[in-house]
Write a protein that holds these residues in place. Structure first.
Motif, PDB file in Angstrom:
ATOM      1  N   TYR A 134      -7.045   8.075   7.478  1.00  0.00           N
ATOM      2  CA  TYR A 134      -6.479   7.343   6.343  1.00  0.00           C
ATOM      3  C   TYR A 134      -6.697   8.177   5.088  1.00  0.00           C
ATOM      4  O   TYR A 134      -7.492   9.115   5.063  1.00  0.00           O
ATOM      5  CB  TYR A 134      -7.097   5.951   6.205  1.00  0.00           C
ATOM      6  N   GLU A 135      -5.971   7.827   4.027  1.00  0.00           N
ATOM      7  CA  GLU A 135      -6.032   8.620   2.812  1.00  0.00           C
ATOM      8  C   GLU A 135      -7.358   8.448   2.084  1.00  0.00           C
ATOM      9  O   GLU A 135      -7.897   7.357   2.001  1.00  0.00           O
ATOM     10  CB  GLU A 135      -4.893   8.236   1.867  1.00  0.00           C
ATOM     11  N   ARG A 136      -7.852   9.557   1.543  1.00  0.00           N
ATOM     12  CA  ARG A 136      -9.036   9.513   0.701  1.00  0.00           C
ATOM     13  C   ARG A 136      -8.587   9.385  -0.750  1.00  0.00           C
ATOM     14  O   ARG A 136      -7.781  10.182  -1.237  1.00  0.00           O
ATOM     15  CB  ARG A 136      -9.874  10.775   0.880  1.00  0.00           C
ATOM     16  N   GLN A 137      -9.103   8.384  -1.428  1.00  0.00           N
ATOM     17  CA  GLN A 137      -8.734   8.135  -2.810  1.00  0.00           C
ATOM     18  C   GLN A 137      -9.930   8.320  -3.727  1.00  0.00           C
ATOM     19  O   GLN A 137     -11.038   7.858  -3.429  1.00  0.00           O
ATOM     20  CB  GLN A 137      -8.184   6.710  -2.975  1.00  0.00           C
ATOM     21  N   LEU A 138      -9.722   9.008  -4.836  1.00  0.00           N
ATOM     22  CA  LEU A 138     -10.708   9.127  -5.896  1.00  0.00           C
ATOM     23  C   LEU A 138     -10.177   8.341  -7.090  1.00  0.00           C
ATOM     24  O   LEU A 138      -9.104   8.662  -7.609  1.00  0.00           O
ATOM     25  CB  LEU A 138     -10.928  10.595  -6.279  1.00  0.00           C
ATOM     26  N   PRO A 139     -10.879   7.305  -7.540  1.00  0.00           N
ATOM     27  CA  PRO A 139     -10.337   6.438  -8.592  1.00  0.00           C
ATOM     28  C   PRO A 139     -10.322   7.102  -9.968  1.00  0.00           C
ATOM     29  O   PRO A 139     -10.994   8.117 -10.202  1.00  0.00           O
ATOM     30  CB  PRO A 139     -11.284   5.241  -8.574  1.00  0.00           C
ATOM     31  N   PHE A 140      -9.560   6.508 -10.857  1.00  0.00           N
ATOM     32  CA  PHE A 140      -9.465   6.942 -12.252  1.00  0.00           C
ATOM     33  C   PHE A 140      -8.925   5.757 -13.040  1.00  0.00           C
ATOM     34  O   PHE A 140      -8.352   4.811 -12.450  1.00  0.00           O
ATOM     35  CB  PHE A 140      -8.536   8.160 -12.380  1.00  0.00           C
ATOM     36  N   PRO A 141      -9.080   5.732 -14.345  1.00  0.00           N
ATOM     37  CA  PRO A 141      -8.607   4.592 -15.129  1.00  0.00           C
ATOM     38  C   PRO A 141      -7.118   4.335 -14.922  1.00  0.00           C
ATOM     39  O   PRO A 141      -6.289   5.236 -15.061  1.00  0.00           O
ATOM     40  CB  PRO A 141      -8.902   5.019 -16.576  1.00  0.00           C
ATOM     41  N   GLY A 142      -6.786   3.097 -14.560  1.00  0.00           N
ATOM     42  CA  GLY A 142      -5.391   2.709 -14.382  1.00  0.00           C
ATOM     43  C   GLY A 142      -4.861   2.832 -12.971  1.00  0.00           C
ATOM     44  O   GLY A 142      -3.698   2.525 -12.718  1.00  0.00           O
ATOM     45  N   TRP A 143      -5.722   3.233 -12.016  1.00  0.00           N
ATOM     46  CA  TRP A 143      -5.209   3.482 -10.665  1.00  0.00           C
ATOM     47  C   TRP A 143      -4.834   2.204  -9.927  1.00  0.00           C
ATOM     48  O   TRP A 143      -4.215   2.265  -8.867  1.00  0.00           O
ATOM     49  CB  TRP A 143      -6.210   4.304  -9.855  1.00  0.00           C
TER      50      TRP A 143
END
Length: 483
Positions: A134-143
Protein backbone atom coordinates in the motif's frame (compact mmCIF):
# COMPACT_ATOMS: atom_id res chain seq x y z
CA UNK A 1 -2.44 -34.05 -6.74
CA UNK A 2 -3.70 -33.97 -3.16
CA UNK A 3 -7.18 -32.82 -2.26
CA UNK A 4 -9.50 -30.52 -4.11
CA UNK A 5 -9.26 -26.74 -3.99
CA UNK A 6 -13.04 -26.44 -4.29
CA UNK A 7 -13.91 -28.69 -1.30
CA UNK A 8 -13.62 -26.85 2.07
CA UNK A 9 -13.24 -30.16 3.94
CA UNK A 10 -10.58 -31.61 1.64
CA UNK A 11 -7.28 -29.67 1.79
CA UNK A 12 -5.72 -28.41 -1.39
CA UNK A 13 -2.00 -28.41 -1.99
CA UNK A 14 -1.48 -24.65 -2.14
CA UNK A 15 -3.48 -21.59 -1.07
CA UNK A 16 -2.34 -18.40 -2.80
CA UNK A 17 -3.40 -15.11 -1.22
CA UNK A 18 -3.46 -12.29 -3.74
CA UNK A 19 -4.16 -12.39 -7.48
CA UNK A 20 -1.70 -9.75 -8.65
CA UNK A 21 1.41 -10.38 -10.72
CA UNK A 22 3.12 -12.54 -8.09
CA UNK A 23 0.03 -14.48 -7.02
CA UNK A 24 -1.10 -15.26 -10.56
CA UNK A 25 2.38 -16.37 -11.57
CA UNK A 26 2.79 -18.58 -8.50
CA UNK A 27 -0.68 -20.08 -8.81
CA UNK A 28 -0.49 -21.01 -12.49
CA UNK A 29 3.07 -22.33 -12.12
CA UNK A 30 2.08 -24.60 -9.23
CA UNK A 31 -1.08 -25.74 -11.02
CA UNK A 32 0.81 -26.60 -14.20
CA UNK A 33 3.19 -28.68 -12.08
CA UNK A 34 0.25 -30.74 -10.85
CA UNK A 35 -0.76 -29.09 -7.58
CA UNK A 36 -4.34 -28.32 -6.58
CA UNK A 37 -4.50 -24.57 -5.99
CA UNK A 38 -6.95 -22.15 -4.38
CA UNK A 39 -6.41 -18.50 -5.31
CA UNK A 40 -8.04 -15.98 -2.96
CA UNK A 41 -8.21 -12.26 -3.68
CA UNK A 42 -10.18 -9.30 -2.30
CA UNK A 43 -10.83 -7.88 -5.76
CA UNK A 44 -13.45 -9.12 -8.17
CA UNK A 45 -10.91 -9.10 -11.01
CA UNK A 46 -7.48 -10.67 -11.21
CA UNK A 47 -4.50 -8.39 -11.83
CA UNK A 48 -3.83 -6.73 -8.50
CA UNK A 49 -3.00 -3.06 -8.13
CA UNK A 50 -0.64 -2.94 -11.11
CA UNK A 51 -2.99 -4.52 -13.65
CA UNK A 52 -6.17 -2.83 -12.51
CA UNK A 53 -8.50 -2.56 -15.47
CA UNK A 54 -12.00 -1.22 -16.12
CA UNK A 55 -15.04 -3.25 -15.14
CA UNK A 56 -16.73 -4.95 -18.11
CA UNK A 57 -19.77 -2.68 -17.93
CA UNK A 58 -17.57 0.34 -18.75
CA UNK A 59 -16.90 -1.26 -22.14
CA UNK A 60 -13.35 0.00 -22.44
CA UNK A 61 -12.06 -0.79 -25.93
CA UNK A 62 -8.32 -0.43 -25.21
CA UNK A 63 -7.52 -1.13 -21.54
CA UNK A 64 -3.95 -1.99 -22.55
CA UNK A 65 -3.35 1.70 -23.33
CA UNK A 66 -3.06 2.40 -19.59
CA UNK A 67 -0.42 -0.28 -18.95
CA UNK A 68 2.99 -1.41 -20.02
CA UNK A 69 3.61 -5.14 -20.04
CA UNK A 70 -0.08 -5.83 -20.71
CA UNK A 71 0.83 -8.91 -22.74
CA UNK A 72 2.36 -10.54 -19.64
CA UNK A 73 -0.89 -10.10 -17.75
CA UNK A 74 -3.12 -11.40 -20.55
CA UNK A 75 -0.89 -14.47 -20.84
CA UNK A 76 -1.18 -15.15 -17.10
CA UNK A 77 -4.94 -14.61 -17.25
CA UNK A 78 -5.33 -17.11 -20.06
CA UNK A 79 -3.24 -19.66 -18.18
CA UNK A 80 -5.47 -19.09 -15.14
CA UNK A 81 -8.62 -19.68 -17.19
CA UNK A 82 -7.18 -22.85 -18.71
CA UNK A 83 -6.16 -24.26 -15.33
CA UNK A 84 -8.14 -26.06 -12.66
CA UNK A 85 -7.40 -23.33 -10.12
CA UNK A 86 -10.21 -22.50 -7.72
CA UNK A 87 -10.20 -18.70 -8.12
CA UNK A 88 -12.11 -17.11 -5.24
CA UNK A 89 -12.63 -13.45 -6.03
CA UNK A 90 -14.05 -11.06 -3.44
CA UNK A 91 -12.49 -12.96 -0.54
CA UNK A 92 -10.87 -10.80 2.16
CA UNK A 93 -8.33 -12.90 4.06
CA UNK A 94 -8.10 -11.78 7.68
CA UNK A 95 -5.84 -14.41 9.23
CA UNK A 96 -3.95 -17.63 8.55
CA UNK A 97 -3.48 -20.32 11.18
CA UNK A 98 -1.56 -23.57 11.41
CA UNK A 99 -3.47 -26.53 12.75
CA UNK A 100 -2.25 -29.41 14.90
CA UNK A 101 -2.10 -31.70 11.86
CA UNK A 102 0.39 -29.38 10.17
CA UNK A 103 -2.08 -28.03 7.61
CA UNK A 104 -2.79 -24.34 7.10
CA UNK A 105 -6.23 -22.78 7.43
CA UNK A 106 -6.84 -19.56 5.52
CA UNK A 107 -9.71 -17.57 7.04
CA UNK A 108 -11.55 -15.15 4.77
CA UNK A 109 -14.78 -13.21 4.71
CA UNK A 110 -16.85 -12.77 1.57
CA UNK A 111 -20.11 -11.23 0.47
CA UNK A 112 -21.08 -8.61 -2.09
CA UNK A 113 -21.92 -5.07 -0.96
CA UNK A 114 -25.19 -5.12 0.93
CA UNK A 115 -25.10 -8.88 1.51
CA UNK A 116 -24.50 -10.52 4.85
CA UNK A 117 -20.76 -11.24 5.14
CA UNK A 118 -19.97 -14.88 5.69
CA UNK A 119 -16.82 -16.69 6.78
CA UNK A 120 -14.92 -18.98 4.44
CA UNK A 121 -12.09 -21.35 5.33
CA UNK A 122 -9.62 -22.97 2.96
CA UNK A 123 -7.28 -25.68 4.20
CA UNK A 124 -3.98 -26.20 2.42
CA UNK A 125 -0.65 -27.96 2.72
CA UNK A 126 1.26 -24.79 1.83
CA UNK A 127 0.57 -21.06 1.57
CA UNK A 128 1.93 -18.44 -0.82
CA UNK A 129 1.52 -14.82 0.30
CA UNK A 130 1.28 -12.34 -2.56
CA UNK A 131 -0.55 -9.55 -0.77
CA UNK A 132 1.24 -6.65 -2.45
CA UNK A 133 1.72 -3.23 -0.89
CA UNK A 134 0.00 0.00 0.00
CA UNK A 135 1.09 3.59 -0.45
CA UNK A 136 3.32 5.25 2.10
CA UNK A 137 2.11 8.73 2.98
CA UNK A 138 4.01 11.51 4.72
CA UNK A 139 1.56 14.15 6.01
CA UNK A 140 1.77 17.91 5.55
CA UNK A 141 -0.59 20.82 6.28
CA UNK A 142 -3.75 20.51 4.19
CA UNK A 143 -3.30 16.88 3.13
CA UNK A 144 -6.81 15.99 4.36
CA UNK A 145 -8.54 18.39 1.94
CA UNK A 146 -10.81 16.86 -0.72
CA UNK A 147 -8.82 16.62 -3.94
CA UNK A 148 -5.70 15.19 -2.28
CA UNK A 149 -5.36 11.56 -3.36
CA UNK A 150 -2.59 9.00 -3.31
CA UNK A 151 -0.42 8.85 -6.42
CA UNK A 152 -1.28 5.19 -6.82
CA UNK A 153 -4.89 6.02 -6.02
CA UNK A 154 -5.01 8.48 -8.91
CA UNK A 155 -3.68 5.82 -11.24
CA UNK A 156 -6.21 3.32 -9.89
CA UNK A 157 -9.06 5.78 -10.55
CA UNK A 158 -7.90 6.10 -14.12
CA UNK A 159 -7.24 2.41 -14.76
CA UNK A 160 -10.36 0.97 -13.14
CA UNK A 161 -12.86 3.82 -13.41
CA UNK A 162 -11.57 5.80 -16.41
CA UNK A 163 -11.86 9.00 -14.36
CA UNK A 164 -9.40 11.72 -13.40
CA UNK A 165 -8.98 13.13 -9.88
CA UNK A 166 -9.10 16.64 -11.33
CA UNK A 167 -8.44 18.75 -14.39
CA UNK A 168 -5.22 20.32 -13.15
CA UNK A 169 -3.27 17.76 -11.08
CA UNK A 170 0.09 18.26 -9.38
CA UNK A 171 1.94 14.95 -8.89
CA UNK A 172 4.27 14.92 -5.87
CA UNK A 173 6.16 12.73 -3.42
CA UNK A 174 9.07 10.45 -4.16
CA UNK A 175 9.76 7.36 -6.22
CA UNK A 176 9.52 6.18 -9.83
CA UNK A 177 5.74 5.73 -9.57
CA UNK A 178 5.38 9.50 -9.90
CA UNK A 179 6.65 9.49 -13.49
CA UNK A 180 4.22 6.75 -14.50
CA UNK A 181 1.29 8.49 -12.82
CA UNK A 182 2.07 11.87 -14.37
CA UNK A 183 2.46 10.35 -17.84
CA UNK A 184 -0.84 8.46 -17.51
CA UNK A 185 -2.76 11.51 -16.27
CA UNK A 186 -1.35 13.74 -19.00
CA UNK A 187 -2.12 11.19 -21.71
CA UNK A 188 -5.70 10.95 -20.41
CA UNK A 189 -6.23 14.70 -20.76
CA UNK A 190 -5.31 16.16 -17.38
CA UNK A 191 -3.07 19.21 -17.13
CA UNK A 192 -0.07 18.38 -14.93
CA UNK A 193 1.61 21.64 -13.81
CA UNK A 194 4.55 19.83 -12.23
CA UNK A 195 6.01 16.56 -11.01
CA UNK A 196 7.52 17.36 -7.61
CA UNK A 197 10.15 14.78 -6.56
CA UNK A 198 11.58 15.04 -3.03
CA UNK A 199 14.69 13.07 -3.97
CA UNK A 200 17.10 13.66 -6.78
CA UNK A 201 18.01 11.04 -9.36
CA UNK A 202 21.77 11.18 -8.84
CA UNK A 203 21.45 8.55 -6.12
CA UNK A 204 21.09 5.91 -8.82
CA UNK A 205 24.66 6.66 -9.92
CA UNK A 206 25.91 5.09 -6.68
CA UNK A 207 24.76 1.70 -7.99
CA UNK A 208 26.36 1.35 -11.46
CA UNK A 209 26.25 -2.45 -11.47
CA UNK A 210 22.51 -2.55 -10.79
CA UNK A 211 21.93 -0.02 -13.55
CA UNK A 212 24.12 -1.84 -16.05
CA UNK A 213 22.41 -5.17 -15.32
CA UNK A 214 18.93 -3.74 -15.94
CA UNK A 215 18.99 -1.71 -19.18
CA UNK A 216 15.21 -2.14 -19.60
CA UNK A 217 14.69 0.05 -16.53
CA UNK A 218 16.59 2.85 -18.22
CA UNK A 219 14.40 2.43 -21.29
CA UNK A 220 11.27 2.71 -19.11
CA UNK A 221 12.60 5.92 -17.57
CA UNK A 222 13.29 7.35 -21.03
CA UNK A 223 9.75 6.46 -22.16
CA UNK A 224 8.21 8.27 -19.20
CA UNK A 225 10.61 11.19 -19.57
CA UNK A 226 9.69 11.53 -23.24
CA UNK A 227 5.99 11.50 -22.36
CA UNK A 228 6.49 14.32 -19.84
CA UNK A 229 8.43 16.35 -22.41
CA UNK A 230 5.72 15.77 -25.01
CA UNK A 231 3.04 17.04 -22.63
CA UNK A 232 5.30 19.86 -21.33
CA UNK A 233 5.27 18.66 -17.75
CA UNK A 234 8.14 20.17 -15.73
CA UNK A 235 10.05 17.99 -13.26
CA UNK A 236 11.10 19.61 -9.98
CA UNK A 237 13.63 17.41 -8.13
CA UNK A 238 14.71 18.02 -4.54
CA UNK A 239 11.35 19.66 -3.85
CA UNK A 240 8.18 18.81 -1.97
CA UNK A 241 4.60 19.95 -1.54
CA UNK A 242 4.73 21.33 2.01
CA UNK A 243 1.24 22.83 2.20
CA UNK A 244 -2.12 22.54 0.42
CA UNK A 245 -4.42 25.54 0.13
CA UNK A 246 -8.20 25.59 -0.19
CA UNK A 247 -11.46 25.63 1.72
CA UNK A 248 -13.82 22.98 0.39
CA UNK A 249 -11.21 21.36 -1.85
CA UNK A 250 -7.71 21.84 -3.23
CA UNK A 251 -7.10 25.23 -4.86
CA UNK A 252 -3.29 25.42 -4.84
CA UNK A 253 -0.15 23.89 -3.31
CA UNK A 254 3.06 25.34 -1.94
CA UNK A 255 6.20 23.70 -3.33
CA UNK A 256 9.46 24.16 -1.40
CA UNK A 257 13.02 23.27 -2.28
CA UNK A 258 14.56 20.71 0.07
CA UNK A 259 18.06 20.35 1.44
CA UNK A 260 19.85 16.99 1.50
CA UNK A 261 17.94 15.98 4.64
CA UNK A 262 14.55 16.91 3.15
CA UNK A 263 14.20 20.09 5.24
CA UNK A 264 12.46 22.98 3.44
CA UNK A 265 14.88 25.71 2.36
CA UNK A 266 13.69 29.12 3.50
CA UNK A 267 12.74 31.55 0.77
CA UNK A 268 12.13 28.90 -1.91
CA UNK A 269 8.36 28.51 -1.55
CA UNK A 270 6.38 28.66 -4.77
CA UNK A 271 2.60 28.46 -5.10
CA UNK A 272 1.09 26.40 -7.93
CA UNK A 273 -2.61 26.54 -8.76
CA UNK A 274 -4.34 23.17 -9.14
CA UNK A 275 -7.60 21.41 -8.29
CA UNK A 276 -6.06 18.06 -7.27
CA UNK A 277 -2.87 16.68 -5.81
CA UNK A 278 -1.68 13.09 -6.38
CA UNK A 279 0.95 12.38 -3.74
CA UNK A 280 2.85 9.35 -2.48
CA UNK A 281 6.26 8.58 -1.02
CA UNK A 282 6.75 5.07 -2.25
CA UNK A 283 5.09 1.84 -1.18
CA UNK A 284 5.13 -0.26 1.97
CA UNK A 285 4.89 -4.07 1.82
CA UNK A 286 1.61 -5.47 3.16
CA UNK A 287 2.89 -8.14 5.54
CA UNK A 288 0.36 -8.25 8.40
CA UNK A 289 -0.69 -11.84 7.70
CA UNK A 290 2.93 -12.99 7.83
CA UNK A 291 4.02 -11.02 10.90
CA UNK A 292 0.98 -12.36 12.71
CA UNK A 293 2.54 -15.81 12.30
CA UNK A 294 5.98 -14.69 13.42
CA UNK A 295 7.66 -14.51 10.01
CA UNK A 296 11.01 -12.73 10.17
CA UNK A 297 11.30 -9.32 8.52
CA UNK A 298 14.10 -7.13 7.25
CA UNK A 299 14.50 -3.37 6.94
CA UNK A 300 14.61 -2.20 3.32
CA UNK A 301 16.92 0.59 2.11
CA UNK A 302 14.03 3.09 2.24
CA UNK A 303 13.08 2.27 5.83
CA UNK A 304 10.05 0.03 5.34
CA UNK A 305 9.74 -3.55 6.60
CA UNK A 306 9.63 -6.52 4.22
CA UNK A 307 9.65 -10.28 4.74
CA UNK A 308 13.00 -12.03 4.98
CA UNK A 309 12.99 -14.77 2.32
CA UNK A 310 15.39 -17.51 1.31
CA UNK A 311 16.56 -18.28 -2.21
CA UNK A 312 13.33 -20.18 -2.94
CA UNK A 313 11.03 -17.41 -1.62
CA UNK A 314 10.22 -19.27 1.60
CA UNK A 315 9.70 -17.25 4.79
CA UNK A 316 11.26 -18.11 8.14
CA UNK A 317 8.09 -20.12 8.90
CA UNK A 318 8.32 -23.48 7.16
CA UNK A 319 5.57 -24.11 4.62
CA UNK A 320 4.81 -20.45 3.96
CA UNK A 321 6.24 -18.75 0.88
CA UNK A 322 5.96 -15.15 -0.28
CA UNK A 323 6.45 -13.34 -3.57
CA UNK A 324 6.15 -9.85 -4.96
CA UNK A 325 6.06 -6.68 -2.89
CA UNK A 326 5.84 -8.58 0.41
CA UNK A 327 9.58 -9.22 0.09
CA UNK A 328 10.35 -5.63 -0.89
CA UNK A 329 9.02 -3.23 -3.51
CA UNK A 330 10.33 -4.16 -6.95
CA UNK A 331 7.63 -3.89 -9.61
CA UNK A 332 5.55 -6.20 -11.76
CA UNK A 333 8.33 -7.98 -13.62
CA UNK A 334 10.17 -8.93 -10.43
CA UNK A 335 6.91 -10.02 -8.78
CA UNK A 336 6.12 -12.36 -11.65
CA UNK A 337 9.58 -13.95 -11.52
CA UNK A 338 9.34 -14.44 -7.76
CA UNK A 339 5.90 -15.99 -8.11
CA UNK A 340 7.21 -18.55 -10.58
CA UNK A 341 10.16 -19.41 -8.34
CA UNK A 342 7.84 -19.79 -5.33
CA UNK A 343 5.32 -21.94 -7.23
CA UNK A 344 8.10 -24.26 -8.39
CA UNK A 345 9.58 -24.42 -4.88
CA UNK A 346 6.23 -25.43 -3.37
CA UNK A 347 5.85 -28.22 -5.92
CA UNK A 348 9.39 -29.41 -5.24
CA UNK A 349 8.71 -29.54 -1.49
CA UNK A 350 5.29 -31.19 -1.62
CA UNK A 351 6.33 -33.74 -4.22
CA UNK A 352 9.76 -34.26 -2.62
CA UNK A 353 11.34 -33.47 -5.97
CA UNK A 354 14.29 -31.14 -5.27
CA UNK A 355 15.40 -31.59 -8.87
CA UNK A 356 12.64 -29.20 -9.89
CA UNK A 357 14.70 -26.38 -8.40
CA UNK A 358 17.92 -27.50 -10.03
CA UNK A 359 16.93 -27.07 -13.66
CA UNK A 360 18.22 -24.40 -15.99
CA UNK A 361 14.82 -22.68 -16.07
CA UNK A 362 14.83 -22.01 -12.32
CA UNK A 363 18.49 -21.00 -12.33
CA UNK A 364 17.73 -18.42 -15.00
CA UNK A 365 14.68 -17.20 -13.07
CA UNK A 366 16.82 -16.70 -9.99
CA UNK A 367 19.52 -14.84 -11.93
CA UNK A 368 16.94 -12.46 -13.40
CA UNK A 369 15.24 -12.08 -10.03
CA UNK A 370 18.50 -11.21 -8.30
CA UNK A 371 19.35 -8.60 -10.94
CA UNK A 372 15.96 -6.94 -10.56
CA UNK A 373 16.13 -7.13 -6.77
CA UNK A 374 19.50 -5.35 -6.85
CA UNK A 375 17.93 -2.58 -8.92
CA UNK A 376 14.96 -2.42 -6.54
CA UNK A 377 17.34 -1.93 -3.62
CA UNK A 378 19.15 0.84 -5.51
CA UNK A 379 15.79 2.48 -6.26
CA UNK A 380 14.71 2.28 -2.62
CA UNK A 381 17.97 3.83 -1.43
CA UNK A 382 17.71 6.66 -3.95
CA UNK A 383 14.20 7.62 -2.80
CA UNK A 384 14.50 6.98 0.94
CA UNK A 385 12.88 9.78 3.00
CA UNK A 386 15.33 12.16 4.62
CA UNK A 387 15.23 12.77 8.37
CA UNK A 388 14.12 16.40 8.00
CA UNK A 389 10.71 15.78 6.43
CA UNK A 390 8.98 16.15 9.81
CA UNK A 391 9.85 19.87 9.64
CA UNK A 392 6.96 20.16 7.14
CA UNK A 393 4.51 19.56 9.97
CA UNK A 394 3.07 22.28 12.18
CA UNK A 395 1.42 21.19 15.41
CA UNK A 396 -2.08 21.52 13.93
CA UNK A 397 -1.40 19.08 11.09
CA UNK A 398 -3.46 15.89 11.32
CA UNK A 399 -1.14 12.89 11.36
CA UNK A 400 -3.71 10.16 12.05
CA UNK A 401 -6.72 11.00 9.91
CA UNK A 402 -8.98 8.27 11.28
CA UNK A 403 -8.69 9.41 14.91
CA UNK A 404 -7.88 13.08 14.14
CA UNK A 405 -4.61 13.03 16.06
CA UNK A 406 -2.39 16.03 15.30
CA UNK A 407 1.37 16.25 15.11
CA UNK A 408 1.22 18.44 18.22
CA UNK A 409 -0.43 15.69 20.25
CA UNK A 410 2.15 13.13 19.10
CA UNK A 411 4.98 15.51 19.98
CA UNK A 412 3.37 16.09 23.38
CA UNK A 413 3.27 12.33 24.00
CA UNK A 414 6.97 12.16 23.21
CA UNK A 415 8.14 15.28 25.04
CA UNK A 416 5.86 15.24 28.09
CA UNK A 417 4.99 11.58 28.61
CA UNK A 418 8.15 9.82 27.46
CA UNK A 419 6.79 7.92 24.43
CA UNK A 420 9.63 6.55 22.32
CA UNK A 421 7.87 4.24 19.86
CA UNK A 422 4.70 4.08 17.80
CA UNK A 423 3.01 1.59 20.11
CA UNK A 424 3.34 3.88 23.14
CA UNK A 425 2.14 6.86 21.12
CA UNK A 426 -0.86 4.78 20.07
CA UNK A 427 -1.76 4.01 23.68
CA UNK A 428 -1.49 7.68 24.66
CA UNK A 429 -3.18 9.32 21.66
CA UNK A 430 -5.11 6.60 19.73
CA UNK A 431 -2.97 7.34 16.65
CA UNK A 432 -3.13 4.25 14.43
CA UNK A 433 -6.23 2.79 16.10
CA UNK A 434 -8.71 3.81 13.40
CA UNK A 435 -10.16 2.01 10.41
CA UNK A 436 -6.89 1.83 8.46
CA UNK A 437 -5.01 0.42 11.48
CA UNK A 438 -2.00 2.64 10.94
CA UNK A 439 -1.51 2.01 7.23
CA UNK A 440 -1.82 5.73 6.45
CA UNK A 441 -0.20 7.23 9.54
CA UNK A 442 2.11 4.45 10.74
CA UNK A 443 5.30 5.80 9.15
CA UNK A 444 4.67 9.36 10.36
CA UNK A 445 3.82 8.30 13.91
CA UNK A 446 6.89 6.06 14.12
CA UNK A 447 9.18 8.81 12.83
CA UNK A 448 7.78 11.44 15.20
CA UNK A 449 8.05 9.01 18.10
CA UNK A 450 11.70 8.36 17.21
CA UNK A 451 12.46 12.07 16.97
CA UNK A 452 12.21 12.39 13.19
CA UNK A 453 13.76 10.52 10.29
CA UNK A 454 12.72 7.67 8.06
CA UNK A 455 14.26 4.63 9.74
CA UNK A 456 11.77 4.04 12.57
CA UNK A 457 10.03 0.65 12.57
CA UNK A 458 6.40 1.13 11.41
CA UNK A 459 3.49 -0.69 13.07
CA UNK A 460 3.29 -3.18 10.17
CA UNK A 461 6.05 -5.13 11.92
CA UNK A 462 3.79 -5.78 14.91
CA UNK A 463 1.95 -9.06 15.43
CA UNK A 464 -1.78 -8.68 14.92
CA UNK A 465 -4.44 -11.41 15.01
CA UNK A 466 -6.62 -9.62 12.42
CA UNK A 467 -5.10 -8.36 9.18
CA UNK A 468 -8.29 -6.62 7.99
CA UNK A 469 -11.44 -5.39 9.79
CA UNK A 470 -14.14 -8.06 10.04
CA UNK A 471 -17.63 -8.05 11.61
CA UNK A 472 -18.03 -9.55 15.10
CA UNK A 473 -20.75 -11.79 13.67
CA UNK A 474 -18.17 -13.50 11.49
CA UNK A 475 -15.96 -14.23 14.48
CA UNK A 476 -18.96 -15.56 16.38
CA UNK A 477 -19.85 -18.00 13.61
CA UNK A 478 -16.43 -19.60 13.24
CA UNK A 479 -17.51 -22.81 14.94
CA UNK A 480 -20.36 -23.26 12.48
CA UNK A 481 -19.84 -25.52 9.43
CA UNK A 482 -18.21 -23.94 6.37
CA UNK A 483 -20.51 -22.83 3.56
Amino acid sequence: MTGSASDPHDPCDLAVIGAGCAGLSGAVTASELGLSVALLDASEQAGGQFYRHPAPDLRATRPQALHHGWHSFTELRERLRASGIDHRAGHHVWTVTRESDGLWTVHAVTGADGDEPRPVRVRARAVLLATGAYERQLPFPGWTLPGVVGAGGAQAMLKSGLVLPGRRVVVAGSGPLLLAVAASLAAAGARVPAVVEASGYLGYARHPRALAANPRKLVEALVYGSALLRHRVPLRPRSAVTRVHGTDRVEAVTVSRLDRDWRPVQGTDRRIACDALAVGHGLAPQIELATGLGCATRTTPDGTRALALDDSQETSVSGMWAAGETGGIGGAQLAQLEGEVAGTAVAARLYDRPALLGGERVRELRRRRDRLRAFANAMAAAHAPGPGWTDWLDDATDVCRCEEVTAGRVREAVADYGARDARTVKLLTRAGMGWCQGRMCGTAVACLAAGGGGAAVPPSAERRPLAVPIPLGVLGSLDEPDT
